[in-house]
Design a protein around this motif. Structure first.
Motif, PDB file in Angstrom:
ATOM      1  N   LEU A 163       0.635  -1.436  -0.053  1.00  0.00           N
ATOM      2  CA  LEU A 163      -0.101  -0.581   0.216  1.00  0.00           C
ATOM      3  C   LEU A 163       0.450   0.910   0.038  1.00  0.00           C
ATOM      4  O   LEU A 163       0.584   2.585  -0.874  1.00  0.00           O
ATOM      5  CB  LEU A 163      -0.898  -0.472   1.004  1.00  0.00           C
ATOM      6  CG  LEU A 163      -2.153  -1.148   1.312  1.00  0.00           C
ATOM      7  CD1 LEU A 163      -2.806  -1.053   1.901  1.00  0.00           C
ATOM      8  CD2 LEU A 163      -3.022  -0.887   0.200  1.00  0.00           C
ATOM      9  N   CYS A 181      -7.223  -0.750  -3.729  1.00  0.00           N
ATOM     10  CA  CYS A 181      -5.977   0.208  -2.897  1.00  0.00           C
ATOM     11  C   CYS A 181      -6.449   1.415  -3.282  1.00  0.00           C
ATOM     12  O   CYS A 181      -5.967   2.468  -2.500  1.00  0.00           O
ATOM     13  CB  CYS A 181      -4.681   0.007  -3.696  1.00  0.00           C
ATOM     14  SG  CYS A 181      -4.545  -2.471  -2.999  1.00  0.00           S
ATOM     15  N   CYS A 209      -1.456  -5.558  -9.553  1.00  0.00           N
ATOM     16  CA  CYS A 209      -1.902  -4.303  -9.314  1.00  0.00           C
ATOM     17  C   CYS A 209      -0.705  -3.202 -10.240  1.00  0.00           C
ATOM     18  O   CYS A 209      -1.043  -2.245 -11.224  1.00  0.00           O
ATOM     19  CB  CYS A 209      -1.504  -2.844  -7.645  1.00  0.00           C
ATOM     20  SG  CYS A 209      -3.018  -3.574  -6.798  1.00  0.00           S
ATOM     21  N   HIS A 246       0.103  -9.036  -4.936  1.00  0.00           N
ATOM     22  CA  HIS A 246      -0.592  -7.876  -4.885  1.00  0.00           C
ATOM     23  C   HIS A 246       0.493  -6.930  -5.549  1.00  0.00           C
ATOM     24  O   HIS A 246      -0.087  -6.201  -6.874  1.00  0.00           O
ATOM     25  CB  HIS A 246      -0.943  -7.345  -3.816  1.00  0.00           C
ATOM     26  CG  HIS A 246      -2.090  -8.263  -3.312  1.00  0.00           C
ATOM     27  ND1 HIS A 246      -2.997  -7.943  -3.606  1.00  0.00           N
ATOM     28  CD2 HIS A 246      -2.190  -8.685  -1.944  1.00  0.00           C
ATOM     29  CE1 HIS A 246      -4.287  -8.191  -2.874  1.00  0.00           C
ATOM     30  NE2 HIS A 246      -3.899  -8.782  -1.915  1.00  0.00           N
ATOM     31  N   PHE A 304      -5.707  -6.929   4.192  1.00  0.00           N
ATOM     32  CA  PHE A 304      -4.993  -5.458   3.942  1.00  0.00           C
ATOM     33  C   PHE A 304      -5.116  -4.603   5.734  1.00  0.00           C
ATOM     34  O   PHE A 304      -4.043  -3.845   5.651  1.00  0.00           O
ATOM     35  CB  PHE A 304      -5.318  -4.879   2.953  1.00  0.00           C
ATOM     36  CG  PHE A 304      -5.529  -5.327   1.375  1.00  0.00           C
ATOM     37  CD1 PHE A 304      -4.120  -5.367   1.358  1.00  0.00           C
ATOM     38  CD2 PHE A 304      -6.266  -4.270   0.787  1.00  0.00           C
ATOM     39  CE1 PHE A 304      -3.743  -5.545   0.140  1.00  0.00           C
ATOM     40  CE2 PHE A 304      -5.842  -4.561  -0.744  1.00  0.00           C
ATOM     41  CZ  PHE A 304      -4.938  -4.720  -0.827  1.00  0.00           C
TER      42      PHE A 304
END
Length: 321
Positions: free
Chosen positions: A152, A314, A214, A210, A191
């Protein structure tokens, strides 16, 4: 060690040395950064986690090529030590330290704001920093700490710097993932630290999956902008990433590392390849292994519908901060 000195060693020592030499020869990638003559004069690069390990060697390579290099580090003293080492080794004085804690979204936002205020261009962004083996912890933003640091935080940083990179095109984004992403799972409750099983590198594996998902969606969204985004597996590398693991695991890892694992300098190779190789101009949304070869990631990482959903979640999580 000369030949006579070698012959005086015990048989087991000679065999160990020969084995190490054979393994090292076998793990050499097909692309050699030192043979690549690409120059980066007039270019600006950011490398996260550049105070040690793979990140420092990536930054060192960019500095040798003449780039303005920004070391994005959490620890100021280690960052300054890396800056001095890179400057001394390369002779490039255009090396700068900027502090950022990727697990804290405020820190990421403040870092990006400063970059946007100070830098006129950004041509290379390397999302290198990562952690493994951390115990369960929820950050002040409400995120599981490994997911915040490995995914993140870099996700937010990349998106905050995108407009600058578009204005600087051609530009490249390179995100370090891992072959371990193939053992990862997608559960968006992760998350927030829910439904996670802690043990060895399980959480790390999820975050690395992830990363690729992404990055692939980011590449799709950046089509036609001149900015590319790719993921890499650096290899099994002897770095400080296992510093949070129990002593016996680190001891076994270091014992095996002497023979079979890449050094941090060798582990930097695939990332440098994606960041500077001329043949990758315009190549985007791909995954490269530690041999600098284009390979297919796990099926989940190639699921276009999942990528859209992951990216949007996200975005929502990080845009609220």
């Amino acid at each position: 060690m000369c030949l006579l000195d070698l012959l005086r060693q015990p048989a087991w020592a000679i065999l160990s040395l020969l084995l190490a030499m054979v393994v090292r020869l076998q793990r050499r990638p097909r692309w050699d950064p030192q043979a690549c003559r690409v120059k980066l004069n007039g270019k600006t690069a950011i490398v996260t986690g550049a105070n040690s390990g793979i990140g420092m060697y990536i930054a060192m390579d960019f500095a040798r090529r003449g780039a303005r290099v920004i070391l994005a580090c959490r620890n100021e003293s280690l960052g300054m030590a890396a800056l001095k080492e890179i400057t001394k080794t390369t002779g490039n004085t255009d090396i700068h330290l900027r502090l950022v804690d990727l697990s804290c979204m405020d820190s990421v936002s403040n870092f990006a704001t400063r970059i946007l205020e100070e830098e006129k261009a950004l041509h290379i962004l390397v999302n290198n920093a990562g952690v493994s083996g951390l115990p369960r912890q929820i950050t002040k933003d409400g995120f599981e700490v490994s997911f915040a640091t490995n995914h993140l935080g870099p996700f937010l940083l990349t998106n905050l710097l995108l407009d600058l990179m578009k204005r600087s095109a051609p530009a490249r984004i390179v995100t370090l993932s891992s072959v371990n992403h193939k053992k990862g799972q997608v559960d968006f409750s992760h998350f927030r630290g829910e439904n996670l099983v802690y043990g060895m590198d399980k959480v790390y594996n999820h975050t690395k999956l992830h990363n690729i998902i992404c990055t692939n969606e980011l590449a799709r969204r950046l089509q036609g902008t001149g900015v590319t985004a790719n993921s890499v597996h650096p290899g099994i590398v002897k770095t400080g990433v296992l510093r949070h693991y129990p002593f016996w695991i680190r001891y076994c890892f270091n014992l095996l590392a002497f023979f079979f694992f890449k050094t941090a300098e060798e582990g930097a190779c695939s990332t440098i390849y994606c960041a500077v190789a001329e043949e990758l101009e315009g190549v985007t949304g791909k995954y490269f292994d530690s041999d600098c070869s284009l390979v297919l990631p796990a099926p989940l990482a190639r699921d276009a519908a999942l990528a859209v959903k992951d990216f949007e979640i996200c975005e929502r999580l990080t845009s609220k901060l």
